[in-house]
Design a protein around this motif. Structure first.
Motif, short mmCIF file in Angstrom:
data_model
loop_
_atom_site.label_atom_id
_atom_site.label_comp_id
_atom_site.label_asym_id
_atom_site.label_seq_id
_atom_site.Cartn_x
_atom_site.Cartn_y
_atom_site.Cartn_z
N VAL A 337 0.86 -1.18 0.00
CA VAL A 337 0.00 0.00 0.00
C VAL A 337 0.90 1.23 0.00
CG1 VAL A 337 -1.88 1.22 1.13
CG2 VAL A 337 -1.69 -1.26 1.39
N PHE A 338 0.90 1.95 -1.12
CA PHE A 338 1.59 3.23 -1.17
C PHE A 338 0.56 4.32 -0.85
CE2 PHE A 338 4.68 0.76 -3.48
CZ PHE A 338 5.90 1.38 -3.18
N SER A 369 7.18 2.11 6.19
CA SER A 369 8.36 2.93 5.91
C SER A 369 8.26 4.25 6.65
CB SER A 369 8.47 3.18 4.41
OG SER A 369 7.50 4.14 4.00
N SER A 370 9.31 5.03 6.58
CA SER A 370 9.25 6.41 7.06
C SER A 370 8.56 7.27 6.01
CB SER A 370 10.66 6.93 7.32
OG SER A 370 11.35 6.12 8.25
N SER A 371 8.18 8.46 6.41
CA SER A 371 7.59 9.41 5.45
C SER A 371 8.71 10.00 4.60
CB SER A 371 6.86 10.51 6.20
OG SER A 371 6.45 11.54 5.32
N ARG A 379 11.01 3.55 -4.39
CA ARG A 379 11.50 2.17 -4.28
C ARG A 379 12.15 1.93 -2.92
NH1 ARG A 379 16.19 -0.81 -5.12
NH2 ARG A 379 15.72 -2.99 -5.62
N TYR A 380 12.91 2.93 -2.44
CA TYR A 380 13.54 2.77 -1.13
C TYR A 380 12.50 2.80 -0.01
CZ TYR A 380 17.77 3.47 -3.80
OH TYR A 380 18.77 3.34 -4.71
N SER A 381 11.41 3.49 -0.26
CA SER A 381 10.30 3.46 0.70
C SER A 381 9.75 2.04 0.82
CB SER A 381 9.20 4.43 0.25
OG SER A 381 8.09 4.39 1.12
N TYR A 382 9.62 1.37 -0.33
CA TYR A 382 9.18 -0.03 -0.31
C TYR A 382 10.20 -0.90 0.43
CZ TYR A 382 9.56 -4.79 -2.09
OH TYR A 382 9.75 -6.14 -2.18
N LEU A 383 11.51 -0.68 0.16
CA LEU A 383 12.55 -1.48 0.83
C LEU A 383 12.52 -1.25 2.33
CD1 LEU A 383 15.51 -1.04 -1.69
CD2 LEU A 383 14.03 -3.04 -1.39
N GLN A 384 12.25 -0.02 2.76
CA GLN A 384 12.11 0.25 4.19
C GLN A 384 10.95 -0.54 4.79
OE1 GLN A 384 11.70 4.41 5.10
NE2 GLN A 384 13.92 4.75 5.18
#
Length: 516
Positions: A337-338, A369-371, A379-384
């Motif tokens: 969920v983005f 993830s963080s905000s 993509r890094y938000s997904y990895l987080q």
């Protein structure tokens, strides 16, 4: 299926040539006919027939979703003023009209069953348009927001006089003109069926817009080519559009004609199939996701106990309804969920607080993830989110929500021992001190740790250990004798604290393995 008063009367034109269907309700609210007898109230939601209006009915206005045909006028008629009240000609019988209305419902029911069957079997858009041609008498086209044609009725291919509807050259000229027309752009926001003037394409078109995540995605168009358009067809076209929307949502091949869905764009980003930041910004901006906005990602895993629960697609739709400004889609065994926090208009804390009861009730373990600001780091938000989920489930499996910022230090420590065992990474001075404690049953490791965490404050450290300050200072001298430590070297002190954390992590992992 339910029909409208307009549809029923339009199909009874031979019985009521002087009645104007346009004056009747257009919504699909009427069920099959029934005979009106001694009811105490109007039978709402039905077509009703009677010889004369029963005096037993209360003298109240006729509901809009009730259509009444009667044979003989009565005094009771004087108190009613409704277009839904229609007198049957003397030449027709109530029974004959009843049978005729049943045939009308049968015809539309067969069409609706065809649509349902095609949807169940996974047929494409064209098959639905073709089975709908007898209902409308005109070709239907499905056009994407970028003016590319997704599907059209086969009658267009069979009739040379209709080929202009799918001619790329004609379509390009039309699209170029429409893009520059502000009135045309306004039509993209219409939620209800509307009539497209003939000066756009050469013939009038009855249209229904389809939306994805609140953004205009494509249009269903009934073109006035073979027979005149009529007002009752608007509700029927909207009914067909619901089935077409279901096909577009389920059939990725059909959806690809309009470029990409928001979910597909995000999937391409995390799979690194889409790496051009300019292209990413351009595609996401079509859905109102801009580089100035703030975003976060949630990675949801269904627990073993929930394997037979709600389907991933259903959960995705439900989450999107629950979380404004979100896009949810299955990704492997997880659901991603983005969330566009700028459009969601809530903080991360508020979002997770509101979601936690649902996640707990649905047995969904979640990494958050963080905000972040901008689309570059999606993509890094997904990895987080994935990392938070994996680390959280590994070391604190009892929690429903794991935030990356809460597990980030654990993640860093976990990275430190990913390629080498912990005893090869941590400070050898600390390991020496630890072995000394084990052999002599002393507490020098705990003393050292407390001193470092108290920022080298001896009084505070002694208080935390519940010992006298002189006792603490004696322990500190003994530590220096066992392993010389430079307490003025910030790097060495940081390394010792990090070593403590790594050993804690290893101990916790061993405890969980032993427990299991």
């Amino acid at each position: 299926m339910l029909l409208s008063a307009q549809i029923v009367v339009k199909n009874l034109a031979d019985f009521f040539p002087d009645t104007e269907p346009e004056s009747l309700p257009a919504t699909l609210t009427l069920g099959r006919p029934l005979f009106l007898g001694s009811q105490d109230t109007w039978p709402a939601g039905h077509v009703c027939l009677c010889e004369s209006l029963p005096e037993t009915l209360p003298r109240q206005a006729l509901p809009e979703n009730t259509l009444v045909f009667f044979h003989r006028e009565t005094n009771f008629l004087r108190v009613l003023h409704s277009a839904n009240l229609i007198r049957i000609p003397d030449s027709a019988s109530v029974t004959g009209l009843f049978n005729k209305i049943q045939e009308i419902f049968d015809r539309y029911d067969r069409w609706d069953e065809q649509l349902k069957d095609l949807l169940r079997k996974g047929n494409n858009l064209t098959s639905m348009l073709d089975c709908s041609f007898p209902v409308f008498g005109n070709p239907v086209l499905v056009q994407a927001s970028d003016f590319s044609l997704l599907a059209h009725s086969s009658v267009i291919d069979e009739n040379a006089a209709l080929h202009h509807l799918i001619d790329p050259a004609v379509g390009f000229d039309t699209a170029s003109a429409e893009k520059l027309d502000p009135e045309y752009r306004e039509l993209q926001n219409k939620k209800e069926p509307f009539l497209m003037p003939s000066y756009y394409t050469g013939s009038r078109q009855l249209c229904v817009n389809l939306f994805e995540h609140g953004v205009f995605s494509c249009r269903v168009m009934l073109s006035e080519e073979l027979t005149p358009l009529s007002s009752e067809q608007a509700a029927l076209l909207a009914h067909l559009s619901e089935y077409l929307q279901a096909v577009l949502q389920r059939n990725e091949e059909a959806r690809s004609g309009s470029g990409h869905s928001l979910g597909k764009i995000l999937e391409d980003i995390i799979m690194e199939r889409l790496t051009d930041y300019t292209a990413i910004d351009n595609q996401l901006s079509e859905y109102g996701w801009f580089s100035s906005h703030y975003y976060c990602c949630l990675s949801l895993t269904r627990s073993v106990d929930n394997e037979e629960g709600l389907s991933g697609n259903y959960l995705c739709r439900y989450l999107e309804e629950m979380v404004k400004g979100s896009c949810a889609f299955p990704y492997g065994d997880d659901i991603l969920v983005f969330v566009n926090l700028s459009r969601h208009d809530r903080t991360m804390d508020q979002l997770l607080t509101a979601l936690t009861p649902f996640l707990r009730d649905s047995l969904l373990k979640t990494g958050a993830s963080s905000s972040i600001q901008g689309t570059i780091d999606l993509r890094y938000s997904y990895l987080q989110a994935r990392t938070a989920q994996e680390i959280g489930n590994k070391y604190e499996n009892y929690r429903w929500v794991h935030r990356f910022e809460d597990v980030s230090l654990t993640y860093l420590c976990d990275c430190c021992i990913r390629d080498m065992p912990s005893h090869m990474v941590v400070s050898q001075k600390l390991l020496t001190l630890r072995r000394y404690d084990e052999k002599h049953h002393s507490d020098y490791c705990e003393t050292l740790r407390t001193y470092l965490e108290s920022e080298k404050n001896a009084v505070q450290s002694a208080r935390k250990l519940f010992i006298h300050r002189s006792t603490f200072l004696y322990r500190l001298e003994r530590i220096q004798e066992i392993v010389p430590i430079d307490f003025n070297n910030e790097d060495e002190l940081f390394y010792l604290l990090l070593s403590f954390r790594i050993l804690d992590l290893k101990d916790k992992e061993m405890t969980q393995v032993t427990y299991i």
